[in-house]
Design a protein around this motif. Structure first.
Motif, mmCIF file in Angstrom:
data_model
loop_
_atom_site.group_PDB
_atom_site.id
_atom_site.type_symbol
_atom_site.label_atom_id
_atom_site.label_comp_id
_atom_site.label_asym_id
_atom_site.label_seq_id
_atom_site.Cartn_x
_atom_site.Cartn_y
_atom_site.Cartn_z
ATOM 1 N N GLY A 3 42.656 46.660 29.214
ATOM 2 C CA GLY A 3 41.993 45.407 29.560
ATOM 3 C C GLY A 3 40.630 45.634 30.188
ATOM 4 N N LEU A 4 40.528 46.609 31.056
ATOM 5 C CA LEU A 4 39.241 46.943 31.682
ATOM 6 C C LEU A 4 38.259 47.425 30.622
ATOM 7 N N ASN A 5 38.744 48.252 29.710
ATOM 8 C CA ASN A 5 37.910 48.728 28.611
ATOM 9 C C ASN A 5 37.347 47.543 27.823
ATOM 10 N N GLU A 6 38.197 46.581 27.492
ATOM 11 C CA GLU A 6 37.758 45.412 26.731
ATOM 12 C C GLU A 6 36.745 44.573 27.503
ATOM 13 N N LEU A 7 36.945 44.432 28.812
ATOM 14 C CA LEU A 7 35.979 43.692 29.629
ATOM 15 C C LEU A 7 34.600 44.337 29.584
ATOM 16 N N PHE A 8 34.550 45.662 29.695
ATOM 17 C CA PHE A 8 33.262 46.357 29.644
ATOM 18 C C PHE A 8 32.632 46.278 28.256
ATOM 19 N N LEU A 9 33.438 46.408 27.208
ATOM 20 C CA LEU A 9 32.898 46.299 25.854
ATOM 21 C C LEU A 9 32.310 44.917 25.606
ATOM 22 N N ARG A 10 33.019 43.895 26.037
ATOM 23 C CA ARG A 10 32.537 42.517 25.854
ATOM 24 C C ARG A 10 31.263 42.263 26.674
ATOM 25 N N ALA A 11 31.228 42.755 27.897
ATOM 26 C CA ALA A 11 30.036 42.594 28.734
ATOM 27 C C ALA A 11 28.831 43.267 28.091
ATOM 28 N N ASP A 24 19.920 63.856 21.243
ATOM 29 C CA ASP A 24 19.118 63.658 20.038
ATOM 30 C C ASP A 24 19.746 62.647 19.091
ATOM 31 N N ASN A 25 21.066 62.519 19.123
ATOM 32 C CA ASN A 25 21.759 61.577 18.247
ATOM 33 C C ASN A 25 21.842 60.176 18.829
ATOM 34 N N ALA A 26 21.233 59.962 19.979
ATOM 35 C CA ALA A 26 21.191 58.650 20.642
ATOM 36 C C ALA A 26 22.590 58.058 20.811
ATOM 37 N N VAL A 27 23.486 58.830 21.413
ATOM 38 C CA VAL A 27 24.831 58.354 21.704
ATOM 39 C C VAL A 27 24.748 57.392 22.879
ATOM 40 N N HIS A 28 25.253 56.183 22.693
ATOM 41 C CA HIS A 28 25.199 55.160 23.742
ATOM 42 C C HIS A 28 26.572 55.053 24.405
ATOM 43 N N ILE A 29 26.566 55.015 25.739
ATOM 44 C CA ILE A 29 27.825 54.951 26.473
ATOM 45 C C ILE A 29 27.652 54.073 27.705
ATOM 46 N N SER A 30 28.645 53.228 27.983
ATOM 47 C CA SER A 30 28.612 52.411 29.198
ATOM 48 C C SER A 30 29.738 52.795 30.152
ATOM 49 N N HIS A 31 30.807 53.387 29.601
ATOM 50 C CA HIS A 31 31.922 53.791 30.462
ATOM 51 C C HIS A 31 32.837 54.750 29.701
ATOM 52 N N PHE A 59 39.017 42.222 36.738
ATOM 53 C CA PHE A 59 40.120 43.102 36.358
ATOM 54 C C PHE A 59 41.187 43.122 37.450
ATOM 55 N N GLU A 60 40.760 43.198 38.701
ATOM 56 C CA GLU A 60 41.721 43.175 39.815
ATOM 57 C C GLU A 60 42.547 41.890 39.794
ATOM 58 N N LEU A 61 41.882 40.771 39.621
ATOM 59 C CA LEU A 61 42.586 39.481 39.623
ATOM 60 C C LEU A 61 43.558 39.370 38.448
ATOM 61 N N ALA A 62 43.129 39.819 37.288
ATOM 62 C CA ALA A 62 43.956 39.682 36.087
ATOM 63 C C ALA A 62 45.128 40.660 36.064
ATOM 64 N N SER A 63 44.925 41.858 36.587
ATOM 65 C CA SER A 63 45.944 42.908 36.463
ATOM 66 C C SER A 63 46.824 43.045 37.698
ATOM 67 N N GLY A 64 46.321 42.601 38.843
ATOM 68 C CA GLY A 64 47.051 42.823 40.086
ATOM 69 C C GLY A 64 46.821 44.217 40.651
ATOM 70 N N LEU A 65 46.037 45.035 39.952
ATOM 71 C CA LEU A 65 45.700 46.376 40.431
ATOM 72 C C LEU A 65 44.493 46.294 41.351
ATOM 73 N N ARG A 66 44.310 47.302 42.178
ATOM 74 C CA ARG A 66 43.190 47.336 43.119
ATOM 75 C C ARG A 66 42.272 48.511 42.820
ATOM 76 N N ILE A 67 40.966 48.248 42.861
ATOM 77 C CA ILE A 67 39.972 49.306 42.741
ATOM 78 C C ILE A 67 39.804 49.914 44.121
ATOM 79 N N ASN A 68 39.945 51.213 44.226
ATOM 80 C CA ASN A 68 39.782 51.894 45.505
ATOM 81 C C ASN A 68 38.327 52.333 45.650
ATOM 82 N N PHE A 69 37.518 51.453 46.237
ATOM 83 C CA PHE A 69 36.097 51.757 46.385
ATOM 84 C C PHE A 69 35.850 52.872 47.401
#
Length: 104
Positions: A3-11, A24-31, A59-69
Motif C-alpha cells: 500500500g505504501l508503495n502504491e501511494l508513492f507511485l501514485r504521488a 548514464d541510463n537515466a534510471v529514475h527512482i523515488s523509493h 499510510f499510518e492511518l490506513a494501515s494502523g502501522l506507525r512510522i518510527n521517525f
C-alpha cells in the motif's frame, strides 16, 4: 507495505513528489523497499518533502502501522547542511551524512 508503495507511485504520477535520476541510463527512482524498511529519494524541494510526510501519515492511518521517525534520518546529497537540519526537524528525525549503514 505494498500500500505504501502504491501511494508513492501514485504521488509520483501526480507530480506530488519527484524522485532522482541516476547514471548514464537515466534510471529514475523515488523509493525502494525491503521488508518493512523504506528509503525515499527526493529532489531537494520542501514541497516534495512535505508531500512525502503526508503520504506516510496517510499510510499510518490506513494501515494502523506507525512510522518510527526516531529511527529515521534525512541524508543530504549535494545540499547545504542548514536545509538538512530544517528537513530533519520537519520529519522529527535525525540528520545523517554519507556513507550510511542500511539494514544493520
Amino acid at each position: 507495505m505494498e500500500g505504501l508503495n502504491e501511494l508513492f507511485l501514485r504521488a509520483h504520477e501526480l507530480n506530488l513528489i519527484k524522485g532522482v535520476t541516476f547514471g548514464d541510463n537515466a534510471v529514475h527512482i523515488s523509493h525502494i523497499q525491503f521488508a518493512d524498511d523504506t528509503i525515499i529519494f527526493l529532489e531537494p524541494n520542501m514541497v516534495y518533502l512535505l508531500n512525502s510526510k503526508r503520504i506516510l501519515m496517510c499510510f499510518e492511518l490506513a494501515s494502523g502501522l506507525r512510522i518510527n521517525f526516531h529511527k529515521s534520518c534525512v541524508v543530504r546529497v549535494g545540499k547545504h547542511i542548514r536545509d538538512v537540519k530544517a528537513w530533519a526537524r520537519r520529519f522529527k528525525c535525525k540528520k545523517a551524512s554519507l556513507p550510511i549503514t542500511y539494514l544493520g
